[in-house]
Design a protein around this motif. Sequence first.
Motif, PDB file in Angstrom:
ATOM      1  N   CYS A 151       0.852  -1.195   0.000  1.00 39.05           N
ATOM      2  CA  CYS A 151       0.000   0.000   0.000  1.00 39.05           C
ATOM      3  C   CYS A 151       0.881   1.235   0.000  1.00 39.05           C
ATOM      4  O   CYS A 151       1.949   1.271   0.623  1.00 39.05           O
ATOM      5  N   GLY A 197      -3.729   4.386  -0.722  1.00 35.82           N
ATOM      6  CA  GLY A 197      -4.503   4.866   0.420  1.00 35.82           C
ATOM      7  C   GLY A 197      -4.368   6.370   0.526  1.00 35.82           C
ATOM      8  O   GLY A 197      -3.284   6.872   0.855  1.00 35.82           O
ATOM      9  N   VAL A 248      -8.337   3.419  -1.768  1.00 37.48           N
ATOM     10  CA  VAL A 248      -9.069   3.292  -0.508  1.00 37.48           C
ATOM     11  C   VAL A 248      -8.927   4.591   0.271  1.00 37.48           C
ATOM     12  O   VAL A 248      -7.821   5.133   0.361  1.00 37.48           O
ATOM     13  N   ASP A 303      -9.719   4.994   3.592  1.00 37.09           N
ATOM     14  CA  ASP A 303      -9.667   4.777   5.036  1.00 37.09           C
ATOM     15  C   ASP A 303      -8.288   4.190   5.372  1.00 37.09           C
ATOM     16  O   ASP A 303      -7.913   3.141   4.820  1.00 37.09           O
ATOM     17  N   ALA A 322      -6.829   2.548   7.941  1.00 37.61           N
ATOM     18  CA  ALA A 322      -6.725   1.172   8.471  1.00 37.61           C
ATOM     19  C   ALA A 322      -7.078   0.160   7.388  1.00 37.61           C
ATOM     20  O   ALA A 322      -6.421  -0.882   7.244  1.00 37.61           O
ATOM     21  N   GLU A 323      -8.101   0.470   6.626  1.00 38.95           N
ATOM     22  CA  GLU A 323      -8.538  -0.419   5.543  1.00 38.95           C
ATOM     23  C   GLU A 323      -7.443  -0.530   4.464  1.00 38.95           C
ATOM     24  O   GLU A 323      -7.197  -1.607   3.902  1.00 38.95           O
ATOM     25  N   ARG A 362      -4.640  -2.839   5.776  1.00 33.30           N
ATOM     26  CA  ARG A 362      -5.021  -4.215   6.134  1.00 33.30           C
ATOM     27  C   ARG A 362      -4.509  -5.228   5.110  1.00 33.30           C
ATOM     28  O   ARG A 362      -4.685  -5.083   3.915  1.00 33.30           O
ATOM     29  N   HIS A 405      -2.619  -2.899  11.712  1.00 33.00           N
ATOM     30  CA  HIS A 405      -3.550  -3.450  10.712  1.00 33.00           C
ATOM     31  C   HIS A 405      -2.824  -4.172   9.571  1.00 33.00           C
ATOM     32  O   HIS A 405      -3.456  -4.866   8.787  1.00 33.00           O
TER      33      HIS A 405
END
Length: 300
Positions: free
Chosen positions: A151, A178, A201, A203, A205-206, A209, A247
């Motif tokens: 990410c 992210g 994404v 968010d 934390a998302e 993950r 996460h």
Amino acid sequence: MNHLLSIEELSREQIEKIVDLGCELKKDRKASPQVLTGQQWALIFSKSSTRTRVSFEVGIRELGGSVMFLSSADIQLGRGEPIKDTARVMGRMIHGAVIRTFAQQDVVDFAQYSGIPTINALTDDEHPCQVIADLQTIKERLGGWQGKRLCFLGDGDCNMARSWIWASVHLGFELVIGAPKAFQPQESFMQRVPSGTIRIVDDPAEAVRGCDVVYTDVWVSMGKEAESADRIETLKPWQINSELLKHANQGAIVMHCLPAYRGKEITDEVMEAHADVIFEQAENRLHAQKAIIVEITRKS
Ligand code: CP
Ligand code: NVA
């Protein structure tokens, strides 16, 4: 392959070949192939640099060449001489050029008008040398990128994010960008990217993950200084800190192309805990860029 202007224009095979060669060259710097013997190269930089400048100056010398550093402020380019004229002059005297500038079109034009091997050392659109070095680091640390999830957090529309997007398109690893809405890749850029290749994404934390690699870059890229306050405020929730890293996958590595701004995109604690990988990335600039030069100067 006579130039390295972007990750976008490379093939999977070309990327893999350069990364493998970078790993090979790292084993013994004293045994570097003398492919630049008798050659004069120039570094033409319109933006600041520590890693890129030092690694190219050292690398070109290790390959047997000579190198001159030209800040755009010191040459006529900085007073408005067109890039195509600068290129035509230099192409008659030197053998290769490494360019750090703003517009991607300038490195494209330099390559075209100079007729000499040209390397993009960072533009507003891409930072291909950094991503090649980082792929080498991922290969060393994780054994490769196949089946891995990376990410990229923060400014998802910057040069580093774009080069990572193209790396994911060519190499097929999972990439999550992210970023908050204002810093997601622009629509016009995403139209060039095959649909479904990357996930965006909003968010933090998302985004993190399930990731094996958590990557960030400065929030205020060179040239964006006027937007500093807004950027720092909007991107605050995207800081890599120990809470957010909970996460990610167990054993996930944290990467940063540097320079890092502790307390902004990354905490001091996380920086220091992952310093071995982050500074390996910086070292690998040297090996990866030597590999790039060997490839683009290879007589076919
Ligand atoms: N990562 C990177 O390109 O660093 P410099 O700006 O110091 O060259
Ligand atoms: N995105 C950053 C990268 C620095 C190496 C910048 O362009 O300033």
